[in-house]
Scaffold this motif. Structure first.
Motif, PDB file in Angstrom:
ATOM      1  N   ASP A 144      -8.870   7.586 -13.534  1.00 59.86           N
ATOM      2  CA  ASP A 144      -9.394   7.572 -14.900  1.00 59.86           C
ATOM      3  C   ASP A 144      -9.328   6.173 -15.503  1.00 59.86           C
ATOM      4  OD1 ASP A 144      -9.948  10.254 -14.754  1.00 59.86           O
ATOM      5  OD2 ASP A 144      -8.111  10.891 -15.768  1.00 59.86           O
ATOM      6  N   ASN A 145      -8.485   5.301 -14.930  1.00 57.99           N
ATOM      7  CA  ASN A 145      -8.390   3.909 -15.386  1.00 57.99           C
ATOM      8  C   ASN A 145      -9.350   3.001 -14.623  1.00 57.99           C
ATOM      9  OD1 ASN A 145      -6.316   4.490 -17.228  1.00 57.99           O
ATOM     10  ND2 ASN A 145      -4.749   4.283 -15.628  1.00 57.99           N
ATOM     11  N   ASN A 146     -10.249   3.631 -13.851  1.00 59.75           N
ATOM     12  CA  ASN A 146     -11.277   2.909 -13.092  1.00 59.75           C
ATOM     13  C   ASN A 146     -10.678   2.058 -11.964  1.00 59.75           C
ATOM     14  OD1 ASN A 146     -14.078   2.759 -12.786  1.00 59.75           O
ATOM     15  ND2 ASN A 146     -14.165   0.727 -13.730  1.00 59.75           N
ATOM     16  N   GLU A 147      -9.537   2.500 -11.459  1.00 59.77           N
ATOM     17  CA  GLU A 147      -8.928   1.839 -10.303  1.00 59.77           C
ATOM     18  C   GLU A 147      -9.338   2.592  -9.045  1.00 59.77           C
ATOM     19  OE1 GLU A 147      -4.495   0.571  -8.561  1.00 59.77           O
ATOM     20  OE2 GLU A 147      -4.677   1.940 -10.255  1.00 59.77           O
ATOM     21  N   ARG A 148      -9.540   1.863  -7.980  1.00 55.77           N
ATOM     22  CA  ARG A 148      -9.931   2.467  -6.706  1.00 55.77           C
ATOM     23  C   ARG A 148      -8.720   2.546  -5.783  1.00 55.77           C
ATOM     24  NH1 ARG A 148     -14.313  -0.353  -2.712  1.00 55.77           N
ATOM     25  NH2 ARG A 148     -15.242   1.491  -1.746  1.00 55.77           N
ATOM     26  N   ILE A 149      -8.406   3.754  -5.328  1.00 55.15           N
ATOM     27  CA  ILE A 149      -7.263   3.984  -4.448  1.00 55.15           C
ATOM     28  C   ILE A 149      -7.775   4.438  -3.085  1.00 55.15           C
ATOM     29  CG2 ILE A 149      -5.118   5.269  -4.096  1.00 55.15           C
ATOM     30  CD1 ILE A 149      -5.036   3.461  -6.537  1.00 55.15           C
ATOM     31  N   MET A 150      -7.497   3.648  -2.051  1.00 57.60           N
ATOM     32  CA  MET A 150      -7.827   4.063  -0.696  1.00 57.60           C
ATOM     33  C   MET A 150      -6.726   5.006  -0.199  1.00 57.60           C
ATOM     34  SD  MET A 150     -10.666   2.470  -0.121  1.00 57.60           S
ATOM     35  CE  MET A 150     -10.825   2.933   1.609  1.00 57.60           C
ATOM     36  N   ILE A 151      -7.119   6.018   0.588  1.00 59.40           N
ATOM     37  CA  ILE A 151      -6.167   7.030   1.053  1.00 59.40           C
ATOM     38  C   ILE A 151      -6.227   7.110   2.575  1.00 59.40           C
ATOM     39  CG2 ILE A 151      -5.473   9.453   0.904  1.00 59.40           C
ATOM     40  CD1 ILE A 151      -7.029   9.492  -1.807  1.00 59.40           C
ATOM     41  N   CYS A 152      -5.090   6.881   3.208  1.00 59.26           N
ATOM     42  CA  CYS A 152      -5.028   6.893   4.667  1.00 59.26           C
ATOM     43  C   CYS A 152      -4.983   8.341   5.170  1.00 59.26           C
ATOM     44  CB  CYS A 152      -3.790   6.149   5.150  1.00 59.26           C
ATOM     45  SG  CYS A 152      -3.579   6.182   6.954  1.00 59.26           S
ATOM     46  N   PRO A 153      -5.864   8.716   6.107  1.00 56.52           N
ATOM     47  CA  PRO A 153      -5.883  10.091   6.604  1.00 56.52           C
ATOM     48  C   PRO A 153      -4.755  10.387   7.590  1.00 56.52           C
ATOM     49  CG  PRO A 153      -7.464   8.782   7.810  1.00 56.52           C
ATOM     50  CD  PRO A 153      -6.898   7.881   6.744  1.00 56.52           C
ATOM     51  N   LEU A 154      -4.059   9.354   8.032  1.00 54.58           N
ATOM     52  CA  LEU A 154      -3.025   9.544   9.053  1.00 54.58           C
ATOM     53  C   LEU A 154      -1.626   9.597   8.451  1.00 54.58           C
ATOM     54  CD1 LEU A 154      -4.653   7.287  11.769  1.00 54.58           C
ATOM     55  CD2 LEU A 154      -4.561   9.780  11.706  1.00 54.58           C
ATOM     56  N   CYS A 155      -1.186   8.514   7.810  1.00 48.68           N
ATOM     57  CA  CYS A 155       0.154   8.552   7.202  1.00 48.68           C
ATOM     58  C   CYS A 155       0.100   9.050   5.756  1.00 48.68           C
ATOM     59  CB  CYS A 155       0.817   7.185   7.278  1.00 48.68           C
ATOM     60  SG  CYS A 155       0.143   5.951   6.126  1.00 48.68           S
ATOM     61  N   GLU A 156      -1.110   9.165   5.195  1.00 46.96           N
ATOM     62  CA  GLU A 156      -1.340   9.712   3.853  1.00 46.96           C
ATOM     63  C   GLU A 156      -0.927   8.771   2.731  1.00 46.96           C
ATOM     64  OE1 GLU A 156       0.107  13.729   3.564  1.00 46.96           O
ATOM     65  OE2 GLU A 156      -0.723  14.298   5.517  1.00 46.96           O
ATOM     66  N   HIS A 157      -0.727   7.490   3.048  1.00 48.26           N
ATOM     67  CA  HIS A 157      -0.406   6.502   2.014  1.00 48.26           C
ATOM     68  C   HIS A 157      -1.647   6.211   1.172  1.00 48.26           C
ATOM     69  CE1 HIS A 157       1.287   2.949   0.089  1.00 48.26           C
ATOM     70  NE2 HIS A 157       0.214   2.265   0.441  1.00 48.26           N
ATOM     71  N   GLY A 158      -1.449   6.039  -0.128  1.00 50.47           N
ATOM     72  CA  GLY A 158      -2.517   5.640  -1.024  1.00 50.47           C
ATOM     73  C   GLY A 158      -2.215   4.295  -1.646  1.00 50.47           C
ATOM     74  N   GLY A 159      -3.205   3.393  -1.629  1.00 46.23           N
ATOM     75  CA  GLY A 159      -2.989   2.068  -2.199  1.00 46.23           C
ATOM     76  C   GLY A 159      -4.277   1.499  -2.764  1.00 46.23           C
ATOM     77  N   SER A 160      -4.144   0.579  -3.687  1.00 42.36           N
ATOM     78  CA  SER A 160      -5.304   0.046  -4.398  1.00 42.36           C
ATOM     79  C   SER A 160      -6.162  -0.857  -3.523  1.00 42.36           C
ATOM     80  CB  SER A 160      -4.848  -0.710  -5.647  1.00 42.36           C
ATOM     81  OG  SER A 160      -3.976  -1.772  -5.292  1.00 42.36           O
ATOM     82  N   PHE A 161      -7.460  -0.903  -3.884  1.00 38.82           N
ATOM     83  CA  PHE A 161      -8.422  -1.792  -3.242  1.00 38.82           C
ATOM     84  C   PHE A 161      -9.415  -2.215  -4.309  1.00 38.82           C
ATOM     85  CE2 PHE A 161     -12.148  -2.725  -0.457  1.00 38.82           C
ATOM     86  CZ  PHE A 161     -11.544  -3.694   0.323  1.00 38.82           C
ATOM     87  N   TYR A 162     -10.208  -3.226  -3.996  1.00 40.68           N
ATOM     88  CA  TYR A 162     -11.194  -3.719  -4.957  1.00 40.68           C
ATOM     89  C   TYR A 162     -12.087  -2.584  -5.436  1.00 40.68           C
ATOM     90  CZ  TYR A 162      -9.669  -8.145  -2.956  1.00 40.68           C
ATOM     91  OH  TYR A 162      -8.899  -9.192  -2.526  1.00 40.68           O
ATOM     92  N   ARG A 163     -12.394  -2.600  -6.731  1.00 41.25           N
ATOM     93  CA  ARG A 163     -13.212  -1.527  -7.307  1.00 41.25           C
ATOM     94  C   ARG A 163     -14.574  -1.442  -6.638  1.00 41.25           C
ATOM     95  NH1 ARG A 163     -15.970   1.833  -8.422  1.00 41.25           N
ATOM     96  NH2 ARG A 163     -16.264   3.052 -10.329  1.00 41.25           N
ATOM     97  N   ILE A 164     -15.169  -2.587  -6.337  1.00 39.01           N
ATOM     98  CA  ILE A 164     -16.427  -2.626  -5.607  1.00 39.01           C
ATOM     99  C   ILE A 164     -16.232  -3.477  -4.361  1.00 39.01           C
ATOM    100  CG2 ILE A 164     -18.839  -3.383  -5.648  1.00 39.01           C
ATOM    101  CD1 ILE A 164     -18.858  -2.885  -8.641  1.00 39.01           C
ATOM    102  N   GLY A 165     -16.534  -2.901  -3.215  1.00 39.12           N
ATOM    103  CA  GLY A 165     -16.379  -3.663  -1.978  1.00 39.12           C
ATOM    104  C   GLY A 165     -16.148  -2.760  -0.788  1.00 39.12           C
ATOM    105  N   CYS A 166     -16.556  -3.233   0.370  1.00 37.13           N
ATOM    106  CA  CYS A 166     -16.380  -2.488   1.614  1.00 37.13           C
ATOM    107  C   CYS A 166     -15.046  -2.852   2.254  1.00 37.13           C
ATOM    108  CB  CYS A 166     -17.530  -2.827   2.572  1.00 37.13           C
ATOM    109  SG  CYS A 166     -17.336  -2.135   4.242  1.00 37.13           S
TER     110      CYS A 166
END
Length: 245
Positions: A144-166
């Motif tokens: 809701d704060n417009n932050e992008r969180i990548m989520i690992c399907p293996l260890c299930e860790h979630g961490g921030s990444f650039y809002r726009i970008g591959c």
């Protein structure tokens, strides 16, 4: 929503959802046992995972104990490198190669989760890969704060990444990206630069389902559309599928 409720709404997804339910139960059982039992060595932890698999999937322990022997014989150390299990030379007359690969993926899951430390916070910013286990991710949440969180399907860790970008090629040019939405506004983000895609959902979807991996599974049709267009998913989903047909 529970898995049972989702199956009633989306009966075409019954098989992957039921498999995920078992994988989730299996992983939670192993986490609980790891905390409950005093472990003397790596072999004890391997045994916990094998017993958990046997119990959750209703398979006699004797039918899977040979895998523990193969792990030890080949000198694998899944506590440090869970993906090493994927290369075990398992021969079976009862299982196809695809089924063996799925089995090894499921068995590796608790070991990946064990790599995470309580309260650990680390971003995907530097490499685009999971900072805990080094895996690629094909799933992200916009908060809701417009932050992008990548989520690992293996260890299930979630961490921030650039809002726009591959996260694969670090392309940040929005003109070289495309988006397609499904009925629930879960989306596939295409990178025209490296021909890959990730799936993205919003925090409201998380509030509804309370499980990012369920969201990944209910949006399997997005994978089909993306892959028919020739885009590549770089990481498997929670049940080990990368190529969706």
């Amino acid at each position: 929503m529970t898995i049972e409720e989702i199956i009633k709404e989306k009966p075409h997804l019954q098989s992957p959802l039921e498999l995920y339910s078992k994988i989730r139960d299996f992983t939670e059982w192993c986490k609980h046992e790891k905390q409950r039992v005093k472990l003397e060595n790596t072999t004890d932890l391997i045994d916990i995972v094998m017993r958990g698999f046997s119990s959750t999937f209703n398979i006699p322990y004797e039918s899977v104990s040979f895998i523990k022997e193969e792990i030890l014989r080949e000198g694998k150390n899944p506590t440090e490198e869970p993906s090493s299990l994927w290369s075990l030379a398992i021969q079976s007359e009862e299982l196809s190669k695809e089924e063996v690969n799925r089995l090894l993926f499921i068995l590796s899951k608790p070991f990946f989760v064990f790599l995470r430390k309580e309260g650990q916070q680390a971003s995907f910013m530097e490499t685009g890969k999971c900072p805990v286990c080094g895996s690629d991710s094909s799933l992200a949440m916009i908060t809701d704060n417009n932050e992008r969180i990548m989520i690992c399907p293996l260890c299930e860790h979630g961490g921030s990444f650039y809002r726009i970008g591959c996260p694969y090629c670090f392309n940040k040019d929005s003109s070289k990206m495309e988006i397609i939405l499904d009925d629930e506004e879960i989306r596939a983000d295409y990178c025209l630069e490296c021909n890959t895609y990730i799936k993205t959902f919003r925090e409201k979807d998380y509030i509804k389902y309370r499980d990012p991996f369920l969201i990944d599974l209910i949006s399997l049709p997005l994978d089909i559309v993306a892959q028919k267009k020739g885009y590549i998913r770089r990481s498997p989903n929670i049940i080990g599928l990368r190529n969706i047909e």
